[in-house]
Design a protein around this motif. Sequence first.
Motif, short mmCIF file in Angstrom:
data_model
loop_
_atom_site.label_atom_id
_atom_site.label_comp_id
_atom_site.label_asym_id
_atom_site.label_seq_id
_atom_site.Cartn_x
_atom_site.Cartn_y
_atom_site.Cartn_z
N LEU A 150 0.85 -1.19 0.00
CA LEU A 150 0.00 0.00 0.00
C LEU A 150 0.88 1.23 0.00
CD1 LEU A 150 -2.79 1.40 0.31
CD2 LEU A 150 -2.43 1.24 2.79
N LEU A 151 0.76 2.04 -1.04
CA LEU A 151 1.53 3.28 -1.15
C LEU A 151 0.53 4.42 -1.27
CD1 LEU A 151 4.28 4.57 -1.20
CD2 LEU A 151 4.43 4.07 -3.62
N ASN A 152 0.44 5.19 -0.22
CA ASN A 152 -0.55 6.25 -0.09
C ASN A 152 -1.95 5.67 -0.24
OD1 ASN A 152 1.61 7.85 0.41
ND2 ASN A 152 1.25 9.30 -1.23
N ASN A 177 -8.08 -7.08 0.98
CA ASN A 177 -9.41 -6.50 0.82
C ASN A 177 -9.34 -5.17 0.08
OD1 ASN A 177 -12.27 -6.25 1.18
ND2 ASN A 177 -11.84 -4.86 2.88
N LEU A 178 -8.39 -4.34 0.45
CA LEU A 178 -8.23 -3.05 -0.25
C LEU A 178 -7.87 -3.28 -1.72
CD1 LEU A 178 -6.27 -1.00 2.45
CD2 LEU A 178 -8.63 -0.62 1.68
N PHE A 179 -7.03 -4.26 -1.98
CA PHE A 179 -6.64 -4.58 -3.35
C PHE A 179 -7.86 -4.99 -4.17
CE2 PHE A 179 -4.71 -7.56 -6.52
CZ PHE A 179 -3.94 -6.64 -7.19
N GLN A 180 -8.72 -5.82 -3.59
CA GLN A 180 -9.95 -6.24 -4.28
C GLN A 180 -10.89 -5.06 -4.52
OE1 GLN A 180 -10.76 -9.17 -5.73
NE2 GLN A 180 -8.65 -9.70 -5.26
N THR A 235 -9.94 -2.92 -7.46
CA THR A 235 -10.23 -3.41 -8.81
C THR A 235 -11.57 -2.88 -9.31
OG1 THR A 235 -11.26 -5.46 -8.03
CG2 THR A 235 -8.89 -5.52 -8.48
N ARG A 236 -12.44 -2.49 -8.39
CA ARG A 236 -13.76 -1.95 -8.77
C ARG A 236 -13.75 -0.44 -8.93
NH1 ARG A 236 -14.76 -6.06 -5.13
NH2 ARG A 236 -15.06 -4.68 -3.35
N LYS A 237 -13.02 0.25 -8.06
CA LYS A 237 -12.92 1.71 -8.16
C LYS A 237 -11.70 2.16 -7.34
CE LYS A 237 -15.99 2.75 -4.30
NZ LYS A 237 -17.14 3.48 -3.84
N PRO A 238 -11.16 3.33 -7.66
CA PRO A 238 -9.99 3.81 -6.91
C PRO A 238 -10.32 3.93 -5.42
CG PRO A 238 -10.33 5.14 -8.87
CD PRO A 238 -11.53 4.25 -8.74
N LEU A 239 -9.33 3.64 -4.60
CA LEU A 239 -9.50 3.76 -3.16
C LEU A 239 -9.53 5.23 -2.76
CD1 LEU A 239 -6.94 1.06 -1.98
CD2 LEU A 239 -9.42 0.80 -2.21
N SER A 240 -10.37 5.55 -1.82
CA SER A 240 -10.40 6.93 -1.32
C SER A 240 -9.42 7.05 -0.16
CB SER A 240 -11.81 7.31 -0.85
OG SER A 240 -12.11 6.67 0.38
N PRO A 241 -8.82 8.22 0.00
CA PRO A 241 -7.93 8.42 1.14
C PRO A 241 -8.64 8.18 2.48
CG PRO A 241 -7.59 10.15 -0.47
CD PRO A 241 -8.80 9.36 -0.92
N LEU A 252 -11.07 5.97 3.10
CA LEU A 252 -11.15 4.53 3.31
C LEU A 252 -9.81 3.97 3.77
CD1 LEU A 252 -12.63 1.77 3.09
CD2 LEU A 252 -11.85 1.71 0.71
N VAL A 253 -8.74 4.37 3.10
CA VAL A 253 -7.41 3.87 3.46
C VAL A 253 -7.06 4.31 4.87
CG1 VAL A 253 -4.95 3.99 2.90
CG2 VAL A 253 -6.64 3.76 1.06
N ASN A 254 -7.35 5.54 5.21
CA ASN A 254 -7.08 6.03 6.56
C ASN A 254 -7.86 5.22 7.59
OD1 ASN A 254 -5.79 7.98 8.37
ND2 ASN A 254 -7.89 8.59 8.79
N ASP A 255 -9.13 4.97 7.32
CA ASP A 255 -9.95 4.22 8.26
C ASP A 255 -9.48 2.78 8.42
OD1 ASP A 255 -11.51 6.46 8.66
OD2 ASP A 255 -13.20 5.74 7.42
N CYS A 256 -9.06 2.16 7.33
CA CYS A 256 -8.65 0.74 7.36
C CYS A 256 -7.23 0.54 7.85
CB CYS A 256 -8.77 0.13 5.97
SG CYS A 256 -10.46 -0.04 5.38
N VAL A 257 -6.35 1.52 7.62
CA VAL A 257 -4.93 1.31 7.88
C VAL A 257 -4.36 2.33 8.86
CG1 VAL A 257 -2.61 1.22 6.84
CG2 VAL A 257 -4.57 0.24 5.64
N TRP A 258 -4.33 3.58 8.46
CA TRP A 258 -3.54 4.57 9.19
C TRP A 258 -4.13 4.97 10.53
CZ3 TRP A 258 0.99 4.05 7.66
CH2 TRP A 258 1.28 3.77 6.34
N SER A 259 -5.43 4.92 10.69
CA SER A 259 -6.01 5.29 11.98
C SER A 259 -5.66 4.28 13.07
CB SER A 259 -7.52 5.46 11.87
OG SER A 259 -8.12 4.23 11.53
N SER A 260 -5.33 3.04 12.68
CA SER A 260 -4.98 2.02 13.67
C SER A 260 -3.52 1.61 13.64
CB SER A 260 -5.86 0.78 13.48
OG SER A 260 -5.63 0.23 12.20
N ALA A 261 -2.73 2.17 12.72
CA ALA A 261 -1.32 1.80 12.62
C ALA A 261 -0.54 2.41 13.79
CB ALA A 261 -0.72 2.30 11.31
N ALA A 262 0.35 1.60 14.34
CA ALA A 262 1.15 2.07 15.48
C ALA A 262 2.18 3.09 15.03
CB ALA A 262 1.84 0.89 16.13
#
Length: 141
Positions: free
Chosen positions: A16-18, A117-120, A123-129, A131-141
């Motif tokens: 995941l890059l950005n 899951n993000l990769f899948q 494939t349907r539409k570009p990821l929103s920042p 969504l990525v923040n909610d799935c990854v960065w908000s919980s990343a240590a």
Amino acid sequence: MVNPIAEGCCVLMLFLLNDQVLDVGDPRTTIREFSGQLTDIPYAKLRAPHAISLGQALFYHCPADRKPSAGALRALGALIFEFTEANAALFVRPLNAKGPQDVQLRLAEVQLPVIANLFQQQTRKPLSPVLVNDCVWSSAA
């Protein structure tokens, strides 16, 4: 952490890059093939500090309304994975950045099901920042 995902006969190495999940394949092969889009430093001489500074330079010099080339992004993801074992990176260029050293960076090791899951979804539409923040960065240590 290794994150291969079998898809048919191929193995994906996801990074995941950005706000984009990239398949960097075999990181060493990808670095050899695409590092020329990032640097003229020979593959054998690349080290962990290069991955960070090259990423900062890439995102500093790229216009805000564009993304760096796909090859440069794949090489950067492969470099970061190879030298840090992180499978996610977030580069943010502040508005007042005066040079590449001002580009901020976060690295994370994302659980395989999350990045798959993000990769899948991508494939349907570009990821929103968001969504990525909610799935990854908000919980990343």
